[in-house]
Motif scaffolding. Sequence first.
Motif, PDB file in Angstrom:
ATOM      1  N   ILE A   1      38.504  36.682  47.221  1.00 18.16           N
ATOM      2  CA  ILE A   1      39.391  38.006  47.577  1.00 18.16           C
ATOM      3  C   ILE A   1      38.859  39.049  48.650  1.00 18.16           C
ATOM      4  O   ILE A   1      39.675  39.742  49.503  1.00 18.16           O
ATOM      5  CB  ILE A   1      39.700  38.723  47.122  1.00 18.16           C
ATOM      6  CG1 ILE A   1      38.109  39.522  46.596  1.00 18.16           C
ATOM      7  CG2 ILE A   1      40.278  38.260  46.579  1.00 18.16           C
ATOM      8  CD1 ILE A   1      38.422  40.695  45.441  1.00 18.16           C
TER       9      ILE A   1
ATOM     10  N   LYS B   1      38.034  32.458  43.331  1.00 20.22           N
ATOM     11  CA  LYS B   1      38.498  32.795  45.304  1.00 20.22           C
ATOM     12  C   LYS B   1      37.785  33.335  45.662  1.00 20.22           C
ATOM     13  O   LYS B   1      37.179  35.063  44.967  1.00 20.22           O
ATOM     14  CB  LYS B   1      40.386  33.623  44.294  1.00 20.22           C
ATOM     15  CG  LYS B   1      41.290  33.669  45.621  1.00 20.22           C
ATOM     16  CD  LYS B   1      42.661  34.150  45.612  1.00 20.22           C
ATOM     17  CE  LYS B   1      42.901  33.807  46.356  1.00 20.22           C
ATOM     18  NZ  LYS B   1      44.509  34.442  46.272  1.00 20.22           N
TER      19      LYS B   1
ATOM     20  N   LYS C   1      43.973  35.779  36.373  1.00 20.53           N
ATOM     21  CA  LYS C   1      43.038  35.488  36.056  1.00 20.53           C
ATOM     22  C   LYS C   1      42.867  36.492  37.596  1.00 20.53           C
ATOM     23  O   LYS C   1      42.004  37.315  38.040  1.00 20.53           O
ATOM     24  CB  LYS C   1      42.391  34.267  36.987  1.00 20.53           C
ATOM     25  CG  LYS C   1      42.175  33.234  35.723  1.00 20.53           C
ATOM     26  CD  LYS C   1      41.751  32.053  36.426  1.00 20.53           C
ATOM     27  CE  LYS C   1      41.141  30.988  35.022  1.00 20.53           C
ATOM     28  NZ  LYS C   1      40.742  29.834  35.160  1.00 20.53           N
ATOM     29  N   THR C   2      43.679  36.909  38.629  1.00 23.67           N
ATOM     30  CA  THR C   2      43.623  37.395  39.796  1.00 23.67           C
ATOM     31  C   THR C   2      44.595  38.235  39.496  1.00 23.67           C
ATOM     32  O   THR C   2      45.780  39.267  40.562  1.00 23.67           O
ATOM     33  CB  THR C   2      44.175  36.739  40.846  1.00 23.67           C
ATOM     34  OG1 THR C   2      45.575  36.478  40.496  1.00 23.67           O
ATOM     35  CG2 THR C   2      43.518  35.055  41.517  1.00 23.67           C
TER      36      THR C   2
ATOM     37  N   ASP D   1      46.357  30.925  36.039  1.00 23.50           N
ATOM     38  CA  ASP D   1      45.976  31.105  37.736  1.00 23.50           C
ATOM     39  C   ASP D   1      46.097  33.131  38.186  1.00 23.50           C
ATOM     40  O   ASP D   1      45.509  33.989  38.427  1.00 23.50           O
ATOM     41  CB  ASP D   1      45.858  30.997  38.643  1.00 23.50           C
ATOM     42  CG  ASP D   1      45.950  29.437  38.808  1.00 23.50           C
ATOM     43  OD1 ASP D   1      44.304  29.349  37.736  1.00 23.50           O
ATOM     44  OD2 ASP D   1      46.121  28.241  38.950  1.00 23.50           O
TER      45      ASP D   1
ATOM     46  N   LEU E   1      37.148  36.950  43.320  1.00 25.16           N
ATOM     47  CA  LEU E   1      38.106  37.159  41.883  1.00 25.16           C
ATOM     48  C   LEU E   1      37.853  35.767  41.601  1.00 25.16           C
ATOM     49  O   LEU E   1      38.492  34.775  41.863  1.00 25.16           O
ATOM     50  CB  LEU E   1      39.036  37.624  42.484  1.00 25.16           C
ATOM     51  CG  LEU E   1      39.564  38.031  40.694  1.00 25.16           C
ATOM     52  CD1 LEU E   1      38.778  39.023  39.891  1.00 25.16           C
ATOM     53  CD2 LEU E   1      40.817  39.632  41.041  1.00 25.16           C
TER      54      LEU E   1
ATOM     55  N   GLN F   1      43.523  41.604  41.687  1.00 25.11           N
ATOM     56  CA  GLN F   1      43.229  41.362  42.495  1.00 25.11           C
ATOM     57  C   GLN F   1      43.232  42.239  43.416  1.00 25.11           C
ATOM     58  O   GLN F   1      43.029  42.721  44.175  1.00 25.11           O
ATOM     59  CB  GLN F   1      44.019  39.894  43.421  1.00 25.11           C
ATOM     60  CG  GLN F   1      43.469  39.261  44.512  1.00 25.11           C
ATOM     61  CD  GLN F   1      43.569  38.630  45.368  1.00 25.11           C
ATOM     62  OE1 GLN F   1      44.106  37.415  44.539  1.00 25.11           O
ATOM     63  NE2 GLN F   1      44.081  37.936  46.463  1.00 25.11           N
TER      64      GLN F   1
END
Length: 189
Positions: A180, A178, A80-81, A77, A175, A84
Amino acid sequence: MKIKDIFKNKTSMNTENTDKDPIENEIENVLNEVETAEELSVEEQLQKELANEKDKFIRLFAEFENFKKRTTKERIDLFKTANQEVLQAMLPVLDDFDRAMTQISKSGDETLAKGVALIHEKLKSTLVAKGLEQVEIKAGDSFDADFAEAITQIPAPSEDLKGKIVDVVEKGYKLGDKIIRFPKVVIGN
């Protein structure tokens, strides 16, 4: 010193009586049974302790496996972010670029519009390559508070727009899975 040992010492001191008394035989049998029961209870206690240690080991192993799975999931996770914050900082620039594209297209200068459009597409494709996606919401869609943020309500221009989105003021982006930035919308009432 065990009870049986005490009994043997007492009977060995009494050497003049070579035959065992039936009571003494019974006492000796009872003492043998007690000693055997003591040995069994020690063995049973060791078996219980072993079972407890096995149970502790299995629970500890399961807890460690859960820890490994959880940290692996958190790490995935995080990867992946990871972008962000950078992508969130770029969203106002993308919004300004969209507004600039609208104004440039109104100006009538085709070469300027074409050049800025190329740069705009390059910026959008770069952000999409990093995982940014636009939340697809348009006027006329039903309002869902899980996917959009209502900034105001206005009287609905028509009956079919009551409780629905009348206008999208600011685009929303996500993103991965999720969101954002939630899209900011106007709702008709």
